[in-house]
Design a protein around this motif. Sequence first.
Motif, PDB file in Angstrom:
ATOM      1  N   CYS A 159       9.342  21.795  44.478  1.00  0.00           N
ATOM      2  CA  CYS A 159       9.061  20.543  45.198  1.00  0.00           C
ATOM      3  C   CYS A 159       9.803  20.538  46.531  1.00  0.00           C
ATOM      4  CB  CYS A 159       9.498  19.331  44.371  1.00  0.00           C
ATOM      5  SG  CYS A 159       8.737  19.195  42.743  1.00  0.00           S
TER       6      CYS A 159
ATOM      7  N   ALA B 127       2.844   8.573  37.114  1.00  0.00           N
ATOM      8  CA  ALA B 127       2.844   9.907  36.513  1.00  0.00           C
ATOM      9  C   ALA B 127       2.184   9.885  35.137  1.00  0.00           C
ATOM     10  CB  ALA B 127       4.271  10.439  36.420  1.00  0.00           C
TER      11      ALA B 127
ATOM     12  N   TYR C 294       6.703  14.528  42.601  1.00  0.00           N
ATOM     13  CA  TYR C 294       7.864  15.415  42.646  1.00  0.00           C
ATOM     14  C   TYR C 294       9.000  14.835  41.812  1.00  0.00           C
ATOM     15  CZ  TYR C 294      10.316  12.140  45.694  1.00  0.00           C
ATOM     16  OH  TYR C 294      10.952  11.032  46.187  1.00  0.00           O
ATOM     17  N   THR C 295      10.065  15.644  41.635  1.00  0.00           N
ATOM     18  CA  THR C 295      11.328  15.152  41.069  1.00  0.00           C
ATOM     19  C   THR C 295      12.457  15.669  41.956  1.00  0.00           C
ATOM     20  OG1 THR C 295      11.710  17.060  39.632  1.00  0.00           O
ATOM     21  CG2 THR C 295      10.403  15.247  38.714  1.00  0.00           C
TER      22      THR C 295
ATOM     23  N   CYS D  18      13.554  19.439  41.210  1.00  0.00           N
ATOM     24  CA  CYS D  18      12.509  20.474  41.231  1.00  0.00           C
ATOM     25  C   CYS D  18      12.622  21.353  42.475  1.00  0.00           C
ATOM     26  CB  CYS D  18      11.139  19.799  41.154  1.00  0.00           C
ATOM     27  SG  CYS D  18       9.752  20.876  41.558  1.00  0.00           S
TER      28      CYS D  18
ATOM     29  N   SER E 142      -1.357  22.114  41.066  1.00  0.00           N
ATOM     30  CA  SER E 142       0.096  22.077  40.893  1.00  0.00           C
ATOM     31  C   SER E 142       0.699  23.383  41.361  1.00  0.00           C
ATOM     32  CB  SER E 142       0.467  21.815  39.432  1.00  0.00           C
ATOM     33  OG  SER E 142      -0.068  22.832  38.596  1.00  0.00           O
TER      34      SER E 142
ATOM     35  N   TYR F 196       5.688  19.974  37.853  1.00  0.00           N
ATOM     36  CA  TYR F 196       6.077  19.579  39.210  1.00  0.00           C
ATOM     37  C   TYR F 196       6.223  20.809  40.104  1.00  0.00           C
ATOM     38  CZ  TYR F 196       7.105  15.342  36.661  1.00  0.00           C
ATOM     39  OH  TYR F 196       6.993  14.241  35.848  1.00  0.00           O
ATOM     40  N   PRO F 197       5.748  20.709  41.355  1.00  0.00           N
ATOM     41  CA  PRO F 197       5.031  19.556  41.893  1.00  0.00           C
ATOM     42  C   PRO F 197       3.581  19.533  41.428  1.00  0.00           C
ATOM     43  CG  PRO F 197       5.156  21.282  43.533  1.00  0.00           C
ATOM     44  CD  PRO F 197       5.932  21.779  42.355  1.00  0.00           C
ATOM     45  N   THR F 198       3.013  18.334  41.276  1.00  0.00           N
ATOM     46  CA  THR F 198       1.588  18.154  41.032  1.00  0.00           C
ATOM     47  C   THR F 198       1.021  17.346  42.188  1.00  0.00           C
ATOM     48  OG1 THR F 198       1.651  18.323  38.622  1.00  0.00           O
ATOM     49  CG2 THR F 198      -0.126  17.018  39.569  1.00  0.00           C
TER      50      THR F 198
END
Length: 729
Positions: A62, A99, A55-56, A59, A124, A107-109
């Motif tokens: 996410c 990553a 995640y970030t 995002c 994803s 994202y998300p993956t």
Amino acid sequence: MVISNMKIKLVFCWMIAVILPLSSFAQGVDFKELTMQEALALAGKEKKMIFIDFYTTWCGPCKMMSSEVFTQEQVGTYFNRVFVNMKVDAEKGEGVELAKKYQVRAYPTFVVLRADGTEVYRTSGARPAEEFVDKIRKGIDPKWSPEGLNRRYKKGERTPELVNEYALLQMETGNIELGNQVIREYFDKLSAKKRVKPENFFLYTRYTLNYGDPKADYMFAHKDRFVKENGREKVESLLYNWLRQQIMLFVSARVVSNTEVNEEKWIRLKEKIHDAALANGEVLTALEGIAEVRLKNSMKDYLDICREKFPQLEDRDRFSILVGFGVLKEQNEEIRQAAADLLRDNLNVAEGFNKRVLYSIMLDLEGKKEFRLRAAIDAAEKGKVIVTYSSKGKFMQEEHEFDNYMLDISMAGKDTVSAGIRFLCDELAMPTAEGTKQNPHFSFMIVPGEFAVLKLDLEKGKVPVVKWEKGGPVSRDFVRLNYDLLTPEEKAYNQLMIDNVIQGGDIRNYPEEFQRSFDANKRKTMEFIRNNPDSYIAVMKLAEHYIWFDENETEDIYSRFPANLKGNSYGRIIAQRLKRSQDFRIGMPAKNFEKKDMNGETVSLEKLRGKYVLLDFWGSWCAPCRASHPHLKELYEKYKKQVVFINVAQENVKDQNEARKLWKTAVKEDGLTWTQILNNEGRETCDMIRLFNIYSFPTKVLIDPNGIVVARMVGGLVDAGEVLEKLID
């Protein structure tokens, strides 16, 4: 019945054993804070696979998965049993390398690994909880893994579930065309009977993106058969979404190109809507009314029909229309304001990021920008604040709330203005002798397009301590000048003012303390202006305190300002005053004048050559002027042999007799015994206010024996005695 302590303990232990596992599952997915090596070791020990959520922090999907999916009990039940679960921020720490290693590009993956680190499956994007669990469960099942799906499809298996998963696999891995081909081939080979069956409804929900798709045409044409097999609500909901998606193209504010073609498309779409005969078609009818007006290309009528029909629309429809208003920025002011008003009235149709988008469009249409202030408060958890400021000559007041020790307010405007905040909460209010409350307050700048993050140390009955954290340059310099560089004299006087309010005293009883604070502030401010030519605050303060500087120095400071600061409102004021003062500055010859004094004698500057001349510009109405006269009388007695003293009064009345009466009364009351001139008399032939560029009262001008201006002293706090002492003594 008596129960022994031992039995109670056994029952209690049994309850803990039962409740703890249930409560842990009820909390959703148990994401462990582990390094990759630690996760691999734990997975090997517990004979589990590893599930990684890449995640970030920025995002949105996410965050949705974290708050709405991973928190659900059924999701936790499955994931905690099968996996060692990890959340990995792909932009921090070990997450950056992980990553890269696992080639995460979106994202998300979600990546599933064996205990030896080899990849089992990945997918994803955000999904609902039930669908997501099913996706992962199938992904790690050899039968439904990518290898299993490829193998089964190549062998000719064409069950609806397999076709759905195989086509989706192709699309997720970038083979979009192959995925679409799989769906087309499967659909084309289906019999008419099977095309409407529930097991094949996925063809329309997942792989039919708009009403122009042949599969959509098929459903429109055979709606009754679809309804019979799948239910009216399910079918009409899908048809409605396709029609809605298409009609939104005709209700947008964006420029309608090729009107003739669009009208033909619109006619066909209307026929489709009417033929569909949907049970919930009221919203489509409202959208249809908006589209009809929009195609006529009158923006005023378009905005009027939007306001009329909006109550009948869903929030998502209103949002889609409103987000298109950004193109109206080039319209006239009436249209822009009408669009902005409509946006303001409908901001509640969206939340989070989407609401911010609408808010930004609204501000842009009004030519405004947002300013955001965040301030951490140490002494009060929650309460209210009053924000006050002046905008275009109007006093403005807004009320905001703060909570969790944090003040967070957003304000919008076109102009940068100074403002004040007063805290209204019992923890900080100090009772006063007069029965009121003294509430702490501080000043800040509202700067459209900037933000400011502050830390406030507040204490009851004390001057607030304001500390800068981060933000824009204007807010930063304001805090630096007014708080970081605060002198001991200013701090003492600020606290004295608060103490005086609390005790019910009169601050006018402390002139010496005021003077020390004023002098310290003046020195500090002048130094700041000299040393910060790139600062907006320096330009603002120079305009405010123009009279503190010799105008030759002011011109030098102004020349060092960058073009953008010279061009703002304060820079333009300084430039205008510099231009007007060119002939009146220190070092320039004083203009000659001839005026009658109180005794009818002619007073001429030319006839006073060879002596110093001190002109004191004042008025009976000017309190600072009158307050300076006792000291002026002392200077007269000390320097009357070397300096000719001349008072020039300007009365703020039109009637000459009234002006003369006010002037003579004030001269007598103040005991002014030297030459007195009333500028109102004979002003049409000799206006000394204009002749010496007087724009503030009192102003004193000192002219040397050669007729050169050697000093200009503006304001009641400037001591002419210091100047005379330096030049004459």
